[in-house]
Design a protein around this motif. Structure first.
Motif, PDB file in Angstrom:
ATOM      1  N   MET A 216       0.804  -1.218   0.000  1.00  0.00           N
ATOM      2  CA  MET A 216       0.000   0.000   0.000  1.00  0.00           C
ATOM      3  C   MET A 216       0.837   1.269   0.000  1.00  0.00           C
ATOM      4  SD  MET A 216      -2.458  -1.521   2.984  1.00  0.00           S
ATOM      5  CE  MET A 216      -0.986  -2.281   3.720  1.00  0.00           C
ATOM      6  N   PRO A 217       1.650   1.508  -1.030  1.00  0.00           N
ATOM      7  CA  PRO A 217       2.414   2.756  -1.032  1.00  0.00           C
ATOM      8  C   PRO A 217       1.466   3.966  -1.011  1.00  0.00           C
ATOM      9  CG  PRO A 217       2.380   1.740  -3.225  1.00  0.00           C
ATOM     10  CD  PRO A 217       1.754   0.749  -2.285  1.00  0.00           C
ATOM     11  N   PRO A 218       1.778   4.993  -0.211  1.00  0.00           N
ATOM     12  CA  PRO A 218       3.053   5.311   0.428  1.00  0.00           C
ATOM     13  C   PRO A 218       3.265   4.724   1.824  1.00  0.00           C
ATOM     14  CG  PRO A 218       1.550   7.143   0.703  1.00  0.00           C
ATOM     15  CD  PRO A 218       0.822   6.130  -0.131  1.00  0.00           C
ATOM     16  N   VAL A 219       2.426   3.790   2.275  1.00  0.00           N
ATOM     17  CA  VAL A 219       2.687   3.094   3.536  1.00  0.00           C
ATOM     18  C   VAL A 219       3.740   2.023   3.265  1.00  0.00           C
ATOM     19  CG1 VAL A 219       1.699   1.616   5.324  1.00  0.00           C
ATOM     20  CG2 VAL A 219       0.365   3.532   4.386  1.00  0.00           C
ATOM     21  N   PRO A 220       4.854   2.005   4.003  1.00  0.00           N
ATOM     22  CA  PRO A 220       5.953   1.100   3.663  1.00  0.00           C
ATOM     23  C   PRO A 220       5.741  -0.356   4.062  1.00  0.00           C
ATOM     24  CG  PRO A 220       6.556   2.483   5.523  1.00  0.00           C
ATOM     25  CD  PRO A 220       5.236   2.997   5.024  1.00  0.00           C
ATOM     26  N   LEU A 221       4.766  -0.665   4.922  1.00  0.00           N
ATOM     27  CA  LEU A 221       4.596  -2.065   5.302  1.00  0.00           C
ATOM     28  C   LEU A 221       3.798  -2.808   4.235  1.00  0.00           C
ATOM     29  CD1 LEU A 221       1.475  -2.591   6.402  1.00  0.00           C
ATOM     30  CD2 LEU A 221       2.325  -1.384   8.398  1.00  0.00           C
TER      31      LEU A 221
END
Length: 306
Positions: free
Chosen positions: A215-220
């Motif tokens: 899920m960019p911009p979430v890095p996980l």
């Protein structure tokens, strides 16, 4: 000299090089400007207009990429998360890989714009990346590529071999392979219906065992249908059911825009989701929540319930 017929394929080329649609459009504009200024010096006996433009575009891209970090997806940065309840903290300082909006340009070789392949190419040094795209995707001869890069045929062949080995060692080969278009669209249509209903068991049945959700911009990111399903339970618990989806295409792959219901009525744009389908199952879902990506795909931010 009419250069406009080449704009779409040049944007696709610069996108493969940079991983950014916005940057690709800017680089093509620079390419067109340089070509127009140099039009009196163009020698048709040495190269076609198309080959000449690609030489200019390659130089523009290589200059732009000097000293740049690659554009990754979250799965390219570390191990998957095992906590479906982990905080969803965006990392806007990372130059994330972006999807290619198929509707914006008429490009023939869309399968080579798919996220898994572009992400794999991002690990290559810029010149190797150029050789791989020019030779394998655009099918220029080794001699033409050598001319475009100002090098030798032997150097081009060596760079191509190294690039092939590097790309083959990145990711799942099934995800890099050309998808079966009609079958993939049917799978994603079923996924969309289950997503709209918030039916997590139905979603999980459409996943491969080791499906990836990022899920960019979430890095996980998550790997495995179990963690994927638990994360989707979290999403629907927070946002409710009764979503709306709108089909689109990204880099030759099926995608949809997801709209969450809002209490006052209607739907608000939540994410753009791009799917990789392998063996009639979803192997990867890259979920973009970046407003710049929404603008690239020209998605309406709200849809009424009428």
């Amino acid at each position: 000299m009419d250069l406009e017929p080449y704009r779409g394929e040049l944007v696709a080329y610069c996108y493969r090089m940079t991983g950014s649609f916005h940057e690709a459009e800017d680089l093509v504009q620079e390419t067109m400007l340089r070509a127009w200024k140099a039009r009196e010096r163009y020698d048709s006996s040495r190269a076609s207009v198309r080959t000449w433009l690609y030489r200019i575009a390659t130089n523009v891209c290589l200059t732009a990429l000097e000293g740049r970090a690659r554009r990754p997806l979250p799965s390219g940065l570390g191990a998957p998360s095992e906590d479906p309840g982990a905080p969803l903290t965006p990392a806007f300082d990372i130059p994330w890989l972006q999807p290619f909006p198929d509707a914006r340009h008429d490009v023939e070789a869309r399968g080579d714009l798919r996220l898994a392949l572009v992400a794999a190419m991002q690990v290559l040094p810029a010149r190797q990346r150029a050789v791989l795209v020019l030779r394998e995707v655009l099918e220029f001869s080794a001699a033409e590529v050598a001319e475009q890069l100002g090098t030798t045929v032997a150097s081009v062949n060596s760079a191509l071999q190294r690039a092939r080995v590097a790309v083959a060692g990145v990711g799942d080969p099934g995800e890099v392979a050309e998808p079966a278009d009609a079958g993939a669209r049917k799978v994603v249509a079923r996924y969309a219906r289950a997503f709209e209903a918030g039916d997590v068991p139905a979603l999980v049945r459409l996943l491969t065992d080791d499906a990836v959700l990022e899920m960019p911009p979430v890095p996980l990111w998550y790997r495995g249908s179990g963690d994927y399903g638990r994360f989707m339970e979290r999403v629907f618990a927070l946002r409710g059911t009764g979503w709306l989806t709108r089909e689109c295409r990204a880099g030759g792959e099926p995608a949809f825009a997801a709209y969450a219901p809002v209490p006052e009525g209607g739907f608000r744009l939540h994410t753009l989701q791009v799917f990789t389908v392998v063996g009639e199952r979803v192997a990867r879902n890259v979920v973009f929540a970046d407003p710049q990506v929404f603008a690239t795909f020209e998605l309406p931010l709200e849809i009424s319930s009428d």
